[in-house]
Scaffold this active site. Structure first.
Site, mmCIF file in Angstrom:
data_model
loop_
_atom_site.group_PDB
_atom_site.id
_atom_site.type_symbol
_atom_site.label_atom_id
_atom_site.label_comp_id
_atom_site.label_asym_id
_atom_site.label_seq_id
_atom_site.Cartn_x
_atom_site.Cartn_y
_atom_site.Cartn_z
ATOM 1 N N ALA A 136 1.018 -1.145 -0.101
ATOM 2 C CA ALA A 136 0.130 0.189 0.006
ATOM 3 C C ALA A 136 1.009 1.343 0.007
ATOM 4 O O ALA A 136 2.084 1.116 0.229
ATOM 5 C CB ALA A 136 -0.961 -0.069 1.132
ATOM 6 N N GLY A 180 -0.876 -5.180 0.935
ATOM 7 C CA GLY A 180 -2.181 -4.829 0.432
ATOM 8 C C GLY A 180 -2.476 -5.394 -0.962
ATOM 9 O O GLY A 180 -3.624 -5.947 -1.328
ATOM 10 N N GLU A 187 -3.511 -9.026 -0.299
ATOM 11 C CA GLU A 187 -4.672 -8.962 0.229
ATOM 12 C C GLU A 187 -5.665 -8.794 -1.209
ATOM 13 O O GLU A 187 -6.702 -9.515 -1.126
ATOM 14 C CB GLU A 187 -4.832 -7.655 1.316
ATOM 15 C CG GLU A 187 -4.294 -7.956 2.548
ATOM 16 C CD GLU A 187 -4.576 -6.914 3.503
ATOM 17 O OE1 GLU A 187 -4.158 -5.813 2.947
ATOM 18 O OE2 GLU A 187 -4.968 -6.965 4.594
ATOM 19 N N GLU A 242 3.815 -6.006 6.471
ATOM 20 C CA GLU A 242 3.082 -5.290 7.601
ATOM 21 C C GLU A 242 3.969 -5.047 8.951
ATOM 22 O O GLU A 242 4.097 -4.188 9.430
ATOM 23 C CB GLU A 242 1.852 -5.103 7.642
ATOM 24 C CG GLU A 242 1.091 -4.679 6.376
ATOM 25 C CD GLU A 242 0.646 -5.958 5.411
ATOM 26 O OE1 GLU A 242 1.630 -6.824 5.328
ATOM 27 O OE2 GLU A 242 -0.228 -5.757 4.642
#
Lengths: 259, 257
Positions: free
Chosen positions: A67, A110, A113, A133
């Site tokens: 992200a 992300g 994900e 993360e």
């Protein structure tokens, strides 16, 4: 039909709705706007009768590598609560048509994900997956801990989530995260072949099968079975059910209409 | 600081030369770091259609630099951090890789030569499975490649007895691709590389991969991979050129892609 949006490119071809992430300079890092565009495109495809199946793919060296850190760095808890940025992600779950993800290069944070939001995944054999993360003092927030655990089990999920280490496409295949591995050169071509095969199936079956499989992931068996049965009965109201079964009996190719 | 690895690309050929001749080109951290960078660079460079790995001075490589070996050294970590990344990168090279074994290749220097696609041996060069003499096991993929090259029984024999293998023995065993007389060394190595550099490199790279897969996959999966591989080869301009040249009864001019 081609539409140039800022962070994605969309197109519809032969019943396939294509979404291509298009921020190759930042390895398709995901920001709030990009997710919004992806969801919007998926919802449009969901309502577009010419689209039978959705394909989500990256560009360049990455499917999507994480992200946008800059966007999040200064945020505080209340801002995040009010922003409710993950709501858009939840909407991907409600898309009724099958979503095939094609992962080349990195699918990290992300980006991973987003890949896990797809119903099926094909990966280039050089693809790499991971949730970095933890090393940033945060954790996945768009379903990473939940979807990975449901897919590969607690023990394995813990390892990758707690170490932040990357794992290979081969490992992803062994875990059942991806359906198959392909040479990078052929990923797009083979994804389209799979998408085409699925796009030729009766759309109502696709829709209700996808829904039932999702129930299997979420619900206790008895409730899932119940949902499956309702969907099974429901298909007997469709013309495609009559057509499919008659064609089988008459030894001819069925012509499905999606009704 | 002087480079431990010299690296240059010219006319389709990358040359990676170990440059610690005073230490018989033994491996230390610097040499591994530089080697890995060079290999990655070569693999990204579409101009590189053949890679030569060789050494300056008397040795190809004498293996791990024993100056760095301490009592509390974690041998496993050395392999994980320094050797394994190099061996993995070598296995990913898309072009043919020649070990031009100019002199002794001992220990992990021998292993490295085994990981290359071809071993051209200087007539005076020797291969030494040195590990057993210091109570260690052949590492850096040595025991992975060796039985594939010469069979299980011979691999075990070499690994346990650790005897020196001279060039003509290496040729008999199938370890050396060719033995080259000293006065022809540079010419023959270059000619061999030139020949490889004119090939349809994309197909060459895929052949390497596919051969490797023959060790790893059952037939059905192997054939599955084969269909993808042939699809990729079929998309190359070199394939078009090859067919065209055949029809026109001339030699093909391959570009490598």
């Amino acid at each position: 039909m081609n539409k140039q949006a800022s962070f994605i490119i969309t197109a519809v071809e032969n019943g396939i709705g294509m979404i291509t992430l298009n921020r190759p300079k930042v390895l398709n890092a995901i920001n709030t706007a990009m997710v919004g565009q992806i969801v919007q495109a998926m919802e449009q495809f969901d309502r577009n009768e010419h689209v039978k199946v959705i394909v989500l793919q990256g560009t360049g060296r990455a499917f999507a590598a994480g992200a946008d850190i800059d966007e999040m760095l200064e945020k505080n808890t209340i801002e995040l609560e009010l922003l409710n940025q993950f709501e858009d992600w939840d909407r991907i779950t409600w898309v009724k048509k099958p979503i095939i993800g094609a992962v080349q290069g990195f699918a990290l944070g992300g980006g991973f994900e987003l890949a896990l939001c797809c119903d099926m995944l094909l990966a280039a054999d050089d693809a790499e997956f991971g949730f970095p993360e933890v090393g940033l003092g945060i954790m996945p927030g768009a379903g990473g801990t939940q979807r990975l655990t449901k897919l590969i089990g607690k023990t394995n999920a813990m390892k990758w989530l707690l170490t932040g280490q990357r794992f290979s496409a081969k490992q992803a295949l062994d875990y059942g995260i991806v359906n198959s591995l392909l040479p990078a050169e052929l990923l797009s071509e083979e994804t389209m072949k799979l998408a085409k095969t699925i796009s030729e199936m009766p759309p109502l079956s696709l829709r209700l099968i996808k829904e039932a499989v999702h129930k299997a992931v979420d619900l206790p068996l008895s409730e899932g079975m119940h949902a499956e049965r309702k969907n099974f009965y429901l298909l007997f109201s469709s013309e495609d059910q009559k057509e499919g079964m008659c064609a089988f009996k008459e030894k001819r190719k069925p012509v499905f209409k999606g009704i | 600081m002087e480079k431990a690895v010299q690296y240059e690309v010219s006319e389709g050929i990358a040359r990676l030369t170990f440059n610690r001749s005073d230490k018989l080109n033994s491996f230390n951290e610097q040499m591994h770091t530089e080697m890995l960078l060079a290999l990655k660079d070569a693999n990204k460079n579409p101009d590189v259609r053949c890679l030569i790995i060789t050494g300056n001075g008397r040795a190809f490589s004498a293996g791990e630099d024993l100056d760095g070996v301490t009592e509390d050294m974690d041998h496993g970590e050395v392999i994980r951090k320094r050797y394994a990344p190099v061996m993995i990168q070598l296995s990913k090279m898309k072009m043919p890789v020649i070990a031009a074994v100019n002199g002794i290749a001992a220990g992990s220097g021998f292993s490295l030569a085994l990981a290359c696609d071809f071993r051209l041996m200087h007539e005076k060069a020797k291969l030494v499975q040195a590990f057993i003499h210091v109570g260690l096991i052949p590492d850096s993929g040595n025991l992975y490649y060796l039985p594939k090259l010469i069979g299980h029984a011979k691999a075990l024999e070499l690994a346990l007895f650790g005897e020196k293998i001279n060039a003509s023995q290496a040729l008999d065993l199938g370890l050396a691709t060719r033995v080259v007389a000293g006065e022809n060394w540079h010419d023959e190595v270059n000619q061999f590389a030139d020949r490889l550099a004119l090939m349809p490199t994309k197909a060459v790279g895929i052949i390497k991969q596919q051969l490797q897969k023959s060790w790893e996959y059952p037939l059905e999966e192997f054939l599955d991979c084969e269909s993808f591989s042939q699809r990729i080869a079929g998309l190359t301009s070199d394939h078009q050129e090859g067919v065209k040249a055949f029809r026109e009864k001339r030699l093909p001019e391959f570009k490598g892609n």
